[in-house]
Design a protein around this motif. Structure first.
Motif, PDB file in Angstrom:
ATOM      1  N   GLY A   1       0.820  -1.211   0.000  1.00  0.00           N
ATOM      2  CA  GLY A   1       0.000   0.000   0.000  1.00  0.00           C
ATOM      3  C   GLY A   1       0.851   1.257   0.000  1.00  0.00           C
ATOM      4  O   GLY A   1       0.564   2.226  -0.711  1.00  0.00           O
ATOM      5  N   THR A   2       1.918   1.243   0.776  1.00  0.00           N
ATOM      6  CA  THR A   2       2.823   2.390   0.826  1.00  0.00           C
ATOM      7  C   THR A   2       3.509   2.597  -0.516  1.00  0.00           C
ATOM      8  O   THR A   2       3.621   3.731  -0.997  1.00  0.00           O
ATOM      9  CB  THR A   2       3.860   2.197   1.948  1.00  0.00           C
ATOM     10  N   ALA A   3       3.949   1.512  -1.137  1.00  0.00           N
ATOM     11  CA  ALA A   3       4.599   1.619  -2.447  1.00  0.00           C
ATOM     12  C   ALA A   3       3.637   2.189  -3.488  1.00  0.00           C
ATOM     13  O   ALA A   3       4.019   3.028  -4.317  1.00  0.00           O
ATOM     14  CB  ALA A   3       5.124   0.255  -2.898  1.00  0.00           C
ATOM     15  N   LEU A   4       2.379   1.763  -3.439  1.00  0.00           N
ATOM     16  CA  LEU A   4       1.381   2.308  -4.362  1.00  0.00           C
ATOM     17  C   LEU A   4       1.193   3.805  -4.136  1.00  0.00           C
ATOM     18  O   LEU A   4       1.143   4.592  -5.086  1.00  0.00           O
ATOM     19  CB  LEU A   4       0.039   1.586  -4.191  1.00  0.00           C
ATOM     20  N   ALA A   5       1.103   4.213  -2.871  1.00  0.00           N
ATOM     21  CA  ALA A   5       0.910   5.628  -2.544  1.00  0.00           C
ATOM     22  C   ALA A   5       2.096   6.458  -3.011  1.00  0.00           C
ATOM     23  O   ALA A   5       1.926   7.532  -3.594  1.00  0.00           O
ATOM     24  CB  ALA A   5       0.694   5.798  -1.049  1.00  0.00           C
TER      25      ALA A   5
ATOM     26  N   MET B   1      -6.213   2.241  -4.992  1.00  0.00           N
ATOM     27  CA  MET B   1      -5.562   1.409  -3.970  1.00  0.00           C
ATOM     28  C   MET B   1      -6.596   0.643  -3.162  1.00  0.00           C
ATOM     29  O   MET B   1      -6.387  -0.521  -2.828  1.00  0.00           O
ATOM     30  CB  MET B   1      -4.709   2.273  -3.036  1.00  0.00           C
ATOM     31  N   GLN B   2      -7.712   1.285  -2.860  1.00  0.00           N
ATOM     32  CA  GLN B   2      -8.788   0.628  -2.107  1.00  0.00           C
ATOM     33  C   GLN B   2      -9.257  -0.616  -2.855  1.00  0.00           C
ATOM     34  O   GLN B   2      -9.416  -1.687  -2.271  1.00  0.00           O
ATOM     35  CB  GLN B   2      -9.947   1.591  -1.902  1.00  0.00           C
ATOM     36  N   ALA B   3      -9.446  -0.493  -4.168  1.00  0.00           N
ATOM     37  CA  ALA B   3      -9.898  -1.634  -4.970  1.00  0.00           C
ATOM     38  C   ALA B   3      -8.839  -2.729  -5.035  1.00  0.00           C
ATOM     39  O   ALA B   3      -9.149  -3.912  -4.873  1.00  0.00           O
ATOM     40  CB  ALA B   3     -10.265  -1.159  -6.376  1.00  0.00           C
ATOM     41  N   VAL B   4      -7.583  -2.341  -5.230  1.00  0.00           N
ATOM     42  CA  VAL B   4      -6.501  -3.324  -5.350  1.00  0.00           C
ATOM     43  C   VAL B   4      -6.296  -4.082  -4.041  1.00  0.00           C
ATOM     44  O   VAL B   4      -6.091  -5.298  -4.041  1.00  0.00           O
ATOM     45  CB  VAL B   4      -5.188  -2.633  -5.791  1.00  0.00           C
ATOM     46  N   LEU B   5      -6.374  -3.358  -2.926  1.00  0.00           N
ATOM     47  CA  LEU B   5      -6.166  -3.990  -1.625  1.00  0.00           C
ATOM     48  C   LEU B   5      -7.413  -4.719  -1.120  1.00  0.00           C
ATOM     49  O   LEU B   5      -7.360  -5.443  -0.130  1.00  0.00           O
ATOM     50  CB  LEU B   5      -5.708  -2.953  -0.595  1.00  0.00           C
ATOM     51  N   GLY B   6      -8.551  -4.501  -1.789  1.00  0.00           N
ATOM     52  CA  GLY B   6      -9.772  -5.214  -1.428  1.00  0.00           C
ATOM     53  C   GLY B   6     -10.467  -4.699  -0.187  1.00  0.00           C
ATOM     54  O   GLY B   6     -11.127  -5.456   0.514  1.00  0.00           O
ATOM     55  N   HIS B   7     -10.320  -3.413   0.086  1.00  0.00           N
ATOM     56  CA  HIS B   7     -10.952  -2.834   1.273  1.00  0.00           C
ATOM     57  C   HIS B   7     -12.357  -2.329   0.962  1.00  0.00           C
ATOM     58  O   HIS B   7     -12.611  -1.780  -0.100  1.00  0.00           O
ATOM     59  CB  HIS B   7     -10.120  -1.656   1.806  1.00  0.00           C
ATOM     60  N   ALA B   8     -13.247  -2.494   1.922  1.00  0.00           N
ATOM     61  CA  ALA B   8     -14.613  -1.996   1.771  1.00  0.00           C
ATOM     62  C   ALA B   8     -14.667  -0.487   2.018  1.00  0.00           C
ATOM     63  O   ALA B   8     -15.498   0.209   1.448  1.00  0.00           O
ATOM     64  CB  ALA B   8     -15.551  -2.718   2.735  1.00  0.00           C
ATOM     65  N   HIS B   9     -13.782   0.021   2.882  1.00  0.00           N
ATOM     66  CA  HIS B   9     -13.804   1.437   3.247  1.00  0.00           C
ATOM     67  C   HIS B   9     -12.445   2.067   2.982  1.00  0.00           C
ATOM     68  O   HIS B   9     -11.401   1.463   3.261  1.00  0.00           O
ATOM     69  CB  HIS B   9     -14.166   1.608   4.724  1.00  0.00           C
ATOM     70  N   VAL B  10     -12.451   3.292   2.490  1.00  0.00           N
ATOM     71  CA  VAL B  10     -11.217   4.001   2.179  1.00  0.00           C
ATOM     72  C   VAL B  10     -10.402   4.272   3.448  1.00  0.00           C
ATOM     73  O   VAL B  10      -9.177   4.362   3.396  1.00  0.00           O
ATOM     74  CB  VAL B  10     -11.513   5.292   1.384  1.00  0.00           C
ATOM     75  N   ASP B  11     -11.055   4.373   4.596  1.00  0.00           N
ATOM     76  CA  ASP B  11     -10.342   4.579   5.858  1.00  0.00           C
ATOM     77  C   ASP B  11      -9.385   3.417   6.145  1.00  0.00           C
ATOM     78  O   ASP B  11      -8.290   3.621   6.665  1.00  0.00           O
ATOM     79  CB  ASP B  11     -11.315   4.728   7.026  1.00  0.00           C
ATOM     80  N   THR B  12      -9.804   2.227   5.809  1.00  0.00           N
ATOM     81  CA  THR B  12      -8.950   1.052   6.004  1.00  0.00           C
ATOM     82  C   THR B  12      -7.725   1.155   5.115  1.00  0.00           C
ATOM     83  O   THR B  12      -6.607   0.863   5.535  1.00  0.00           O
ATOM     84  CB  THR B  12      -9.721  -0.245   5.691  1.00  0.00           C
TER      85      THR B  12
ATOM     86  N   ALA C   1      -6.344   3.873   3.991  1.00  0.00           N
ATOM     87  CA  ALA C   1      -5.475   4.929   4.513  1.00  0.00           C
ATOM     88  C   ALA C   1      -4.605   4.418   5.657  1.00  0.00           C
ATOM     89  O   ALA C   1      -3.459   4.857   5.812  1.00  0.00           O
ATOM     90  CB  ALA C   1      -6.310   6.119   4.961  1.00  0.00           C
ATOM     91  N   ARG C   2      -5.103   3.485   6.448  1.00  0.00           N
ATOM     92  CA  ARG C   2      -4.310   2.929   7.549  1.00  0.00           C
ATOM     93  C   ARG C   2      -3.172   2.044   7.053  1.00  0.00           C
ATOM     94  O   ARG C   2      -2.221   1.785   7.793  1.00  0.00           O
ATOM     95  CB  ARG C   2      -5.199   2.121   8.491  1.00  0.00           C
ATOM     96  N   HIS C   3      -3.262   1.553   5.820  1.00  0.00           N
ATOM     97  CA  HIS C   3      -2.215   0.692   5.266  1.00  0.00           C
ATOM     98  C   HIS C   3      -1.092   1.475   4.617  1.00  0.00           C
ATOM     99  O   HIS C   3      -0.163   0.886   4.071  1.00  0.00           O
ATOM    100  CB  HIS C   3      -2.815  -0.292   4.243  1.00  0.00           C
ATOM    101  N   ILE C   4      -1.162   2.784   4.669  1.00  0.00           N
ATOM    102  CA  ILE C   4      -0.165   3.619   4.016  1.00  0.00           C
ATOM    103  C   ILE C   4       0.698   4.293   5.075  1.00  0.00           C
ATOM    104  O   ILE C   4       0.194   4.963   5.959  1.00  0.00           O
ATOM    105  CB  ILE C   4      -0.849   4.685   3.131  1.00  0.00           C
ATOM    106  N   HIS C   5       1.990   4.112   4.975  1.00  0.00           N
ATOM    107  CA  HIS C   5       2.933   4.712   5.918  1.00  0.00           C
ATOM    108  C   HIS C   5       3.990   5.452   5.106  1.00  0.00           C
ATOM    109  O   HIS C   5       5.003   4.876   4.724  1.00  0.00           O
ATOM    110  CB  HIS C   5       3.575   3.643   6.797  1.00  0.00           C
ATOM    111  N   LEU C   6       3.726   6.726   4.826  1.00  0.00           N
ATOM    112  CA  LEU C   6       4.635   7.493   3.992  1.00  0.00           C
ATOM    113  C   LEU C   6       5.823   8.011   4.789  1.00  0.00           C
ATOM    114  O   LEU C   6       5.677   8.447   5.928  1.00  0.00           O
ATOM    115  CB  LEU C   6       3.891   8.668   3.356  1.00  0.00           C
ATOM    116  N   ALA C   7       6.979   7.990   4.157  1.00  0.00           N
ATOM    117  CA  ALA C   7       8.178   8.541   4.772  1.00  0.00           C
ATOM    118  C   ALA C   7       8.048  10.061   4.829  1.00  0.00           C
ATOM    119  O   ALA C   7       7.509  10.671   3.902  1.00  0.00           O
ATOM    120  CB  ALA C   7       9.402   8.142   3.960  1.00  0.00           C
TER     121      ALA C   7
END
Length: 93
Positions: free
Chosen positions: A42-46, A55-66, A68-74
């Motif tokens: 998720g971070t690499a995609l971001a 990203m939500q569709a690729v990661l298979g999340h029902a909610h965009v908030d989920t 966002a939690r998978h992204i850890h930007l430097a």
């Protein structure tokens, strides 16, 4: 590879954890889990500039908030994006 009675069956979450645990043991890594791989992806995609909805569709999340939690930007990446946006705004004036 699945062995025994599960060979050829769809991989389950428990099966993936078992594979991770087995492989970690072979190379001596204490920590690490499948979800860490998902966070890294998720971070690499971001950082590549992929839209959050994509990203939500690729990661298979029902909610965009989920998602966002998978992204850890430097911090350096965040600063670079902020600076680029500020420069775009200044050039529009």
């Amino acid at each position: 590879m699945a062995k025994g009675p599960n060979r050829g069956q769809p991989l389950t979450a428990a099966g993936l954890r078992t594979i991770f645990r087995y492989r970690r043991g072979l190379i001596g890594i204490v920590g690490g889990h499948p979800d860490a791989l998902r966070h890294a992806f998720g971070t690499a995609l971001a950082e590549a500039g992929v839209d959050l909805a994509v990203m939500q569709a690729v990661l298979g999340h029902a909610h965009v908030d989920t998602t966002a939690r998978h992204i850890h930007l430097a911090p350096a990446h965040v600063k670079a994006e902020f600076d680029a946006a500020r420069d775009r705004l200044r050039s529009q004036r």
